[in-house]
Write a protein that holds these residues in place. Structure first.
Motif, PDB file in Angstrom:
ATOM      1  N   ILE A   8       0.844  -1.189   0.000  1.00 41.29           N
ATOM      2  CA  ILE A   8       0.000   0.000   0.000  1.00 41.29           C
ATOM      3  C   ILE A   8       0.883   1.243   0.000  1.00 41.29           C
ATOM      4  N   ASP A   9       0.600   2.186  -0.915  1.00 35.77           N
ATOM      5  CA  ASP A   9       1.496   3.339  -1.008  1.00 35.77           C
ATOM      6  C   ASP A   9       0.812   4.657  -1.351  1.00 35.77           C
ATOM      7  N   SER A  10      -0.523   4.695  -1.420  1.00 35.24           N
ATOM      8  CA  SER A  10      -1.165   5.979  -1.693  1.00 35.24           C
ATOM      9  C   SER A  10      -1.037   6.865  -0.461  1.00 35.24           C
ATOM     10  N   GLU A  11      -0.915   8.163  -0.679  1.00 31.68           N
ATOM     11  CA  GLU A  11      -0.677   9.080   0.439  1.00 31.68           C
ATOM     12  C   GLU A  11      -1.821   9.058   1.438  1.00 31.68           C
ATOM     13  N   ALA A  12      -3.058   8.983   0.947  1.00 28.32           N
ATOM     14  CA  ALA A  12      -4.208   8.962   1.852  1.00 28.32           C
ATOM     15  C   ALA A  12      -4.174   7.729   2.752  1.00 28.32           C
ATOM     16  N   GLN A  13      -3.865   6.573   2.164  1.00 26.24           N
ATOM     17  CA  GLN A  13      -3.802   5.341   2.955  1.00 26.24           C
ATOM     18  C   GLN A  13      -2.626   5.358   3.906  1.00 26.24           C
ATOM     19  N   LEU A  14      -1.484   5.873   3.450  1.00 29.05           N
ATOM     20  CA  LEU A  14      -0.323   5.957   4.329  1.00 29.05           C
ATOM     21  C   LEU A  14      -0.627   6.819   5.543  1.00 29.05           C
ATOM     22  N   ASN A  15      -1.320   7.930   5.346  1.00 32.54           N
ATOM     23  CA  ASN A  15      -1.674   8.796   6.467  1.00 32.54           C
ATOM     24  C   ASN A  15      -2.581   8.070   7.454  1.00 32.54           C
ATOM     25  N   THR A  16      -3.493   7.246   6.923  1.00 33.83           N
ATOM     26  CA  THR A  16      -4.375   6.476   7.795  1.00 33.83           C
ATOM     27  C   THR A  16      -3.575   5.497   8.648  1.00 33.83           C
ATOM     28  N   TYR A  17      -2.618   4.814   8.028  1.00 34.36           N
ATOM     29  CA  TYR A  17      -1.821   3.841   8.777  1.00 34.36           C
ATOM     30  C   TYR A  17      -0.854   4.519   9.743  1.00 34.36           C
ATOM     31  N   ARG A  18      -0.350   5.690   9.386  1.00 38.31           N
ATOM     32  CA  ARG A  18       0.496   6.437  10.320  1.00 38.31           C
ATOM     33  C   ARG A  18      -0.291   6.783  11.578  1.00 38.31           C
ATOM     34  N   THR A  19      -1.506   7.271  11.372  1.00 37.95           N
ATOM     35  CA  THR A  19      -2.364   7.625  12.502  1.00 37.95           C
ATOM     36  C   THR A  19      -2.688   6.396  13.331  1.00 37.95           C
ATOM     37  N   SER A  20      -2.998   5.303  12.648  1.00 35.87           N
ATOM     38  CA  SER A  20      -3.316   4.060  13.344  1.00 35.87           C
ATOM     39  C   SER A  20      -2.147   3.598  14.193  1.00 35.87           C
ATOM     40  N   PHE A  21      -0.937   3.650  13.636  1.00 37.69           N
ATOM     41  CA  PHE A  21       0.215   3.181  14.396  1.00 37.69           C
ATOM     42  C   PHE A  21       0.458   4.066  15.611  1.00 37.69           C
ATOM     43  N   ARG A  22       0.316   5.377  15.451  1.00 44.02           N
ATOM     44  CA  ARG A  22       0.522   6.279  16.587  1.00 44.02           C
ATOM     45  C   ARG A  22      -0.451   5.975  17.719  1.00 44.02           C
ATOM     46  N   LYS A  23      -1.690   5.667  17.378  1.00 43.70           N
ATOM     47  CA  LYS A  23      -2.685   5.358  18.401  1.00 43.70           C
ATOM     48  C   LYS A  23      -2.393   4.025  19.082  1.00 43.70           C
ATOM     49  N   VAL A  24      -2.006   3.040  18.284  1.00 40.54           N
ATOM     50  CA  VAL A  24      -1.671   1.733  18.854  1.00 40.54           C
ATOM     51  C   VAL A  24      -0.441   1.841  19.744  1.00 40.54           C
ATOM     52  N   GLU A  25       0.547   2.576  19.275  1.00 37.52           N
ATOM     53  CA  GLU A  25       1.774   2.768  20.058  1.00 37.52           C
ATOM     54  C   GLU A  25       1.466   3.464  21.375  1.00 37.52           C
ATOM     55  N   ALA A  26       0.610   4.490  21.327  1.00 35.82           N
ATOM     56  CA  ALA A  26       0.273   5.236  22.536  1.00 35.82           C
ATOM     57  C   ALA A  26      -0.464   4.373  23.555  1.00 35.82           C
ATOM     58  N   ALA A  27      -1.215   3.386  23.063  1.00 34.41           N
ATOM     59  CA  ALA A  27      -1.983   2.522  23.955  1.00 34.41           C
ATOM     60  C   ALA A  27      -1.161   1.363  24.503  1.00 34.41           C
TER      61      ALA A  27
END
Length: 278
Positions: free
Chosen positions: A241-260
């Motif tokens: 997966i490499d579209s910018e919109a999808q990458l932004n979604t996964y970046r946000t997802s990882f930050r939330k998972v990492e924070a939890a």
């Protein structure tokens, strides 16, 4: 230029980025071809990764597409002119192409992040744990196929770039084989978590209200965020997966998972307690 029979994921990505630049400039493939003095088919082959593109032509295209991001263009040139034949090439024709694409992307990555729900990440697995996971695959692997996959996975584990794994407690408790295999895997995680370039975090079962760990993913940092890649595993193989919109979604997802997740120290404590239960 000779047409490739089966371009790698990285070669396809280069073509995809050139197509995105062309489309952003509002040009057709025919118009882009005219700028280079070639035909539309040649532009299509470049954009699908079926043929390479020289540095000169790539820079000409970027200029015609009005791309002023010099860092991005330099990164594309590096991809286009790279002639690396990595260790994974010895497996070409013996393993599925997605295995080799994954290895190549990892080799060129600046950092790696992983969210794991049901299995310990492959880069952190012991040989016996990997053997149990691969042995459960359908259709069943032959003995030779199994050994090749284990050998390839062990080679992938020789990485030195920053790596952060967020692992749900479920993956640590699930016995892919027997108690001894699980105990050895937890010990291996504790050992690896002490390495300077590896961070292991655990999402505990007793975390209230957590619904974000529903999907496994591998996030690979490119030379710049625009060239990052997310890898998702599915029954039919890996999806890149490499579209910018999808990458932004996964970046946000990882930050939330990492924070939890737990910090590295408490994560090691939880892993030790799980090992004692075995």
């Amino acid at each position: 230029m000779v047409q490739r029979r089966e371009p790698t994921a990285r070669q396809v990505r280069l073509g995809t980025e050139l197509r995105r630049l062309r489309e952003a400039a509002g040009l057709t493939a025919i118009e882009a071809a005219a700028l280079l003095g070639v035909n539309r088919v040649q532009i299509n082959h470049i954009e699908y990764g079926l043929t390479g593109v020289s540095e000169q032509r790539l820079r000409r295209l970027a200029a015609h597409y009005a791309c002023t991001d010099e860092e991005f263009v330099d990164a594309l040139v590096a991809m286009a002119t790279d002639r690396t034949r990595g260790w994974w090439e010895k497996y070409r024709g013996s393993l599925p192409t997605s295995f080799l694409d994954l290895s190549e992307l990892e080799y060129h990555a600046r950092f790696l992040r992983h969210v794991a729900i049901l299995y310990v990440p492959g880069l952190l697995q012991t040989e016996e744990y990997s053997r149990a996971v691969f042995s459960s695959r359908l259709p069943e692997l032959t003995a030779d196929e199994l050994e090749l996959r284990i050998e390839h996975r062990k080679a992938r584990q020789e990485f030195t770039i920053p790596y952060e794994a967020v692992i749900h407690e479920a993956a640590l408790r699930i016995r892919v084989s027997d108690r001894a295999t699980s105990r050895a895997q937890l010990a291996r995680l504790l050992e690896l978590s002490e390495a300077d370039h590896i961070t292991v975090r655990v999402i505990p079962f007793d975390l209230d209200g957590f619904a974000r760990a529903a999907s496994t993913m591998t996030y690979m940092g490119g030379p710049m965020p625009r060239l990052d890649t997310v890898v998702r595993d599915a029954l039919h193989g890996s999806a890149f997966i490499d579209s910018e919109a999808q990458l932004n979604t996964y970046r946000t997802s990882f930050r939330k998972v990492e924070a939890a997740s737990l910090d590295a120290g408490p994560s090691r404590d939880l892993i030790r307690s799980l090992a004692k239960e075995l």
